[in-house]
Design a protein around this motif. Structure first.
Motif, PDB file in Angstrom:
ATOM      1  N   THR A   1       1.338 -13.500  22.021  1.00  0.00           N
ATOM      2  CA  THR A   1       0.638 -14.501  21.222  1.00  0.00           C
ATOM      3  C   THR A   1       0.320 -13.962  19.839  1.00  0.00           C
ATOM      4  OG1 THR A   1      -0.373 -15.525  23.168  1.00  0.00           O
ATOM      5  CG2 THR A   1      -1.433 -15.928  21.049  1.00  0.00           C
ATOM      6  N   VAL A   2       0.731 -14.685  18.810  1.00  0.00           N
ATOM      7  CA  VAL A   2       0.343 -14.338  17.445  1.00  0.00           C
ATOM      8  C   VAL A   2      -0.922 -15.130  17.118  1.00  0.00           C
ATOM      9  CG1 VAL A   2       0.956 -14.461  15.001  1.00  0.00           C
ATOM     10  CG2 VAL A   2       2.665 -13.771  16.684  1.00  0.00           C
ATOM     11  N   SER A   3      -1.965 -14.419  16.739  1.00  0.00           N
ATOM     12  CA  SER A   3      -3.272 -15.018  16.457  1.00  0.00           C
ATOM     13  C   SER A   3      -3.481 -15.108  14.952  1.00  0.00           C
ATOM     14  CB  SER A   3      -4.384 -14.183  17.104  1.00  0.00           C
ATOM     15  OG  SER A   3      -5.660 -14.687  16.763  1.00  0.00           O
ATOM     16  N   ILE A   4      -3.551 -16.335  14.441  1.00  0.00           N
ATOM     17  CA  ILE A   4      -3.706 -16.550  13.004  1.00  0.00           C
ATOM     18  C   ILE A   4      -5.071 -17.177  12.753  1.00  0.00           C
ATOM     19  CG2 ILE A   4      -2.745 -17.669  10.971  1.00  0.00           C
ATOM     20  CD1 ILE A   4      -0.028 -17.656  12.397  1.00  0.00           C
TER      21      ILE A   4
ATOM     22  N   SER B   1      -4.568 -11.411   8.327  1.00  0.00           N
ATOM     23  CA  SER B   1      -5.469 -10.500   7.621  1.00  0.00           C
ATOM     24  C   SER B   1      -6.944 -10.883   7.741  1.00  0.00           C
ATOM     25  CB  SER B   1      -5.085 -10.413   6.139  1.00  0.00           C
ATOM     26  OG  SER B   1      -5.200 -11.676   5.510  1.00  0.00           O
ATOM     27  N   THR B   2      -7.252 -12.084   8.194  1.00  0.00           N
ATOM     28  CA  THR B   2      -8.665 -12.433   8.406  1.00  0.00           C
ATOM     29  C   THR B   2      -9.173 -11.910   9.750  1.00  0.00           C
ATOM     30  OG1 THR B   2      -8.307 -14.596   9.494  1.00  0.00           O
ATOM     31  CG2 THR B   2      -8.309 -14.551   7.070  1.00  0.00           C
ATOM     32  N   SER B   3      -8.271 -11.408  10.564  1.00  0.00           N
ATOM     33  CA  SER B   3      -8.643 -10.868  11.879  1.00  0.00           C
ATOM     34  C   SER B   3      -9.049  -9.405  11.725  1.00  0.00           C
ATOM     35  CB  SER B   3      -7.474 -11.004  12.858  1.00  0.00           C
ATOM     36  OG  SER B   3      -7.119 -12.353  13.059  1.00  0.00           O
TER      37      SER B   3
ATOM     38  N   VAL C   1      -7.718  -4.934  16.684  1.00  0.00           N
ATOM     39  CA  VAL C   1      -6.825  -5.388  15.604  1.00  0.00           C
ATOM     40  C   VAL C   1      -6.177  -4.261  14.804  1.00  0.00           C
ATOM     41  CG1 VAL C   1      -8.167  -7.504  15.378  1.00  0.00           C
ATOM     42  CG2 VAL C   1      -8.676  -5.576  13.869  1.00  0.00           C
ATOM     43  N   LYS C   2      -6.732  -3.056  14.855  1.00  0.00           N
ATOM     44  CA  LYS C   2      -6.282  -2.012  13.928  1.00  0.00           C
ATOM     45  C   LYS C   2      -4.812  -1.641  14.087  1.00  0.00           C
ATOM     46  CE  LYS C   2      -7.860   1.901  16.765  1.00  0.00           C
ATOM     47  NZ  LYS C   2      -8.720   3.128  16.781  1.00  0.00           N
ATOM     48  N   ASP C   3      -4.269  -1.743  15.294  1.00  0.00           N
ATOM     49  CA  ASP C   3      -2.879  -1.344  15.522  1.00  0.00           C
ATOM     50  C   ASP C   3      -1.937  -2.532  15.715  1.00  0.00           C
ATOM     51  OD1 ASP C   3      -3.496   1.410  15.394  1.00  0.00           O
ATOM     52  OD2 ASP C   3      -4.145   1.405  17.496  1.00  0.00           O
ATOM     53  N   LYS C   4      -2.447  -3.739  15.497  1.00  0.00           N
ATOM     54  CA  LYS C   4      -1.612  -4.923  15.671  1.00  0.00           C
ATOM     55  C   LYS C   4      -0.818  -5.210  14.395  1.00  0.00           C
ATOM     56  CE  LYS C   4      -3.341  -6.006  19.778  1.00  0.00           C
ATOM     57  NZ  LYS C   4      -2.528  -5.919  21.022  1.00  0.00           N
ATOM     58  N   PRO C   5       0.440  -5.635  14.513  1.00  0.00           N
ATOM     59  CA  PRO C   5       1.193  -6.064  13.334  1.00  0.00           C
ATOM     60  C   PRO C   5       0.452  -7.178  12.614  1.00  0.00           C
ATOM     61  CG  PRO C   5       2.638  -5.859  15.233  1.00  0.00           C
ATOM     62  CD  PRO C   5       1.237  -5.717  15.755  1.00  0.00           C
ATOM     63  N   ASN C   6       0.485  -7.146  11.282  1.00  0.00           N
ATOM     64  CA  ASN C   6      -0.266  -8.119  10.488  1.00  0.00           C
ATOM     65  C   ASN C   6       0.709  -9.025   9.739  1.00  0.00           C
ATOM     66  OD1 ASN C   6      -1.964  -9.296   8.281  1.00  0.00           O
ATOM     67  ND2 ASN C   6      -3.507  -7.927   9.143  1.00  0.00           N
ATOM     68  N   VAL C   7       0.497 -10.337   9.867  1.00  0.00           N
ATOM     69  CA  VAL C   7       1.405 -11.307   9.239  1.00  0.00           C
ATOM     70  C   VAL C   7       0.891 -11.801   7.893  1.00  0.00           C
ATOM     71  CG1 VAL C   7       2.344 -12.051  11.451  1.00  0.00           C
ATOM     72  CG2 VAL C   7       0.363 -13.255  10.486  1.00  0.00           C
ATOM     73  N   GLY C   8      -0.219 -11.242   7.413  1.00  0.00           N
ATOM     74  CA  GLY C   8      -0.740 -11.623   6.109  1.00  0.00           C
ATOM     75  C   GLY C   8      -1.861 -12.649   6.176  1.00  0.00           C
ATOM     76  N   TYR C   9      -2.230 -13.147   5.012  1.00  0.00           N
ATOM     77  CA  TYR C   9      -3.349 -14.089   4.903  1.00  0.00           C
ATOM     78  C   TYR C   9      -2.975 -15.435   5.507  1.00  0.00           C
ATOM     79  CZ  TYR C   9      -7.043 -16.910   2.749  1.00  0.00           C
ATOM     80  OH  TYR C   9      -8.091 -17.771   2.535  1.00  0.00           O
ATOM     81  N   LEU C  10      -3.881 -16.037   6.264  1.00  0.00           N
ATOM     82  CA  LEU C  10      -3.544 -17.239   7.031  1.00  0.00           C
ATOM     83  C   LEU C  10      -3.095 -18.420   6.183  1.00  0.00           C
ATOM     84  CD1 LEU C  10      -6.644 -19.139   8.517  1.00  0.00           C
ATOM     85  CD2 LEU C  10      -6.714 -17.844   6.401  1.00  0.00           C
ATOM     86  N   ARG C  11      -3.443 -18.478   4.901  1.00  0.00           N
ATOM     87  CA  ARG C  11      -2.994 -19.586   4.056  1.00  0.00           C
ATOM     88  C   ARG C  11      -1.775 -19.223   3.207  1.00  0.00           C
ATOM     89  NH1 ARG C  11      -8.669 -20.102   3.913  1.00  0.00           N
ATOM     90  NH2 ARG C  11      -9.412 -22.096   4.745  1.00  0.00           N
ATOM     91  N   GLN C  12      -1.286 -17.997   3.375  1.00  0.00           N
ATOM     92  CA  GLN C  12      -0.123 -17.551   2.600  1.00  0.00           C
ATOM     93  C   GLN C  12       0.884 -16.862   3.517  1.00  0.00           C
ATOM     94  OE1 GLN C  12      -1.862 -15.087  -0.453  1.00  0.00           O
ATOM     95  NE2 GLN C  12      -2.692 -16.816  -1.587  1.00  0.00           N
ATOM     96  N   LEU C  13       1.161 -17.473   4.636  1.00  0.00           N
ATOM     97  CA  LEU C  13       2.051 -16.888   5.632  1.00  0.00           C
ATOM     98  C   LEU C  13       3.517 -17.059   5.241  1.00  0.00           C
ATOM     99  CD1 LEU C  13       0.294 -18.446   8.764  1.00  0.00           C
ATOM    100  CD2 LEU C  13       0.051 -16.082   7.976  1.00  0.00           C
TER     101      LEU C  13
END
Length: 323
Positions: free
Chosen positions: A51-54, A76-78, A85-97
Motif C-alpha cells: 500500500t502506498v500511503s499519500i 513527504s507529509t508522512s 516512515v524513515k526507511d520507506k520510499p518517498n513519492v514526494g509532496y502529495l499535491r505534486q506527485l
C-alpha cells in the motif's frame, strides 16, 4: 465538535457519508472489499500487501492499526511515526506527485487524501488500473472518526479501526471537558506563512479553523474560506489575542518576526506576546493525535488549564489497536 454537524455545509456532510459507505461486494469478488471513495468511485480491493500511503494522517492511522509492514511507500507529509516512515520510499509532496514515482513502487493499493494531485497524475494512476481509494478531508471530529473507520475497512482491519476510533472519541470527550472550563474564548489567527511582510491566514473550512475551535478559541478570520494573503489593515481589524502557526525547517514564521511586523505589532497578541508554533502534521494533520494537539494549544492559550491539561491522557497513544 464545538459547532454542531448542522452548522457545516450540507454538501460536506453528504460527501463524508458517501466516502465511508461500504458497498456490497458482488459474488464475483468473494472475499474482496468494495468501497465508495471521496470522489464517488466504486473501488474493489483484493490485495493491500503493498500500500502506498499519500497523506500524513493516512500513514499515522495505518501505523496505529499495526499495518506498517504493508506500507510500500509514503509521501513527504508522512513524517510520523518516524520509526515507521524513515526507511520507506518517498513519492514526494502529495499535491505534486509524479505517476511514475507512485506506479514504480508496484503498489497493490493506493490510499490518498482527496487533495492529492496534480489532476493529470491521479488520472494516469487511475489509468494504470491500480486500486486507489481517495480519503475525504473533512476537518471535523466526526470526519476524523469516519476516516479511521474507512481506512480500517479498506485494509480489512475493521476491529482494529473500531478500537482506534473509540480511543480517539474518548480523547475528544476529555477535550470537551477541558474546554468547558474556558470562560472567555480567545481570538486566534492562524498564520501559514509570513513572506516579505505578507501574511497568509486561515479562514473558515480549514484544518486550522477547526483546531482553533477544538482548543476553545475563536478564529479571528471569518470573512473568507481557505487560506489567503491579508494586508496589515485586515490584521489590525481582526484583533487577534494570539497567533498560531506551524514549525518549519525553513521560512518559519518566528515570534520575533511577528512582534516586529507593522500589522501584528498593533494587535492584542503582540501586547501579551501570545504566540504558539507546533509541528505541522501534529497540528493540522487530523490524524489520531488531533485531540492531543488541540489540548496542547488550549493549555498554551489558557494557562489556567495547565494542570487539568496535564491530566489529559490521550487514549489513542496508549490503546493497543494493532490488527
Amino acid at each position: 465538535m464545538i459547532a454542531s454537524a448542522l452548522s457545516k455545509p450540507v454538501r460536506r456532510t453528504i460527501v463524508s457519508i458517501l466516502a465511508v459507505t461500504a458497498l456490497t461486494a458482488s459474488p464475483g469478488f468473494a472475499g474482496d472489499i468494495a468501497v465508495r471513495d471521496a470522489h464517488g468511485r466504486n473501488v474493489v480491493i483484493n490485495d493491500s500487501s503493498r500500500t502506498v500511503s499519500i497523506g500524513g494522517a493516512i500513514t499515522e492511522v495505518l501505523a496505529a492499526l499495526g499495518l506498517d509492514q504493508r506500507i510500500a511507500g509514503v509521501d513527504s507529509t508522512s513524517t510520523y511515526p518516524l520509526a515507521v516512515v524513515k526507511d520507506k520510499p518517498n513519492v514526494g509532496y502529495l499535491r505534486q506527485l509524479s505517476a511514475e514515482g507512485v506506479i514504480g513502487l508496484n503498489p497493490t493499493l493506493i490510499l490518498a487524501m482527496d487533495s492529492a494531485g496534480p489532476k493529470q497524475t491521479m488520472q494516469a494512476i487511475e489509468a494504470a488500473k491500480i486500486p486507489m481509494v481517495s480519503i475525504p478531508e473533512n476537518f471535523t471530529e466526526q470526519g476524523l472518526l469516519e476516516k479511521i473507520r474507512l481506512i480500517g475497512h479498506v485494509m480489512n482491519a475493521d476491529a482494529a479501526a473500531k478500537c482506534l476510533a473509540t480511543a480517539v472519541a474518548e480523547d475528544f470527550e476529555q477535550l470537551r471537558q477541558l474546554r468547558a472550563r474556558i470562560t472567555r474564548p480567545m481570538r486566534v489567527m492562524f498564520v501559514m506563512s509570513l513572506v516579505n511582510g505578507q501574511a497568509m491566514a486561515a479562514g473558515r473550512n480549514t484544518a486550522a479553523n477547526e483546531i482553533i475551535e477544538l482548543s476553545g478559541g475563536v478564529n479571528a478570520i471569518d470573512s473568507y474560506e481557505g487560506y489567503k494573503s491579508i494586508n496589515d489593515e485586515a490584521i489590525v481589524a481582526a484583533k487577534p489575542d494570539a497567533v498560531l502557526t506551524i514549525q518549519r525547517s525553513r521560512d518559519t514564521f518566528e515570534a520575533d518576526a511577528f512582534y516586529a511586523h507593522p500589522g501584528f505589532a498593533l494587535t492584542p497578541a503582540a501586547k501579551t506576546r501570545s504566540f504558539v508554533a507546533m509541528d505541522g502534521l501534529y497540528l493540522l494533520g487530523f490524524g489520531p493525535r488531533t485531540p492531543a494537539a488541540a489540548r496542547d494549544v488550549a493549555a498554551t492559550l489558557y494557562p489556567q488549564l495547565a494542570t487539568p491539561a496535564g491530566n489529559f491522557k490521550p487514549k489513542a497513544a496508549s490503546a493497543d489497536c494493532r490488527s
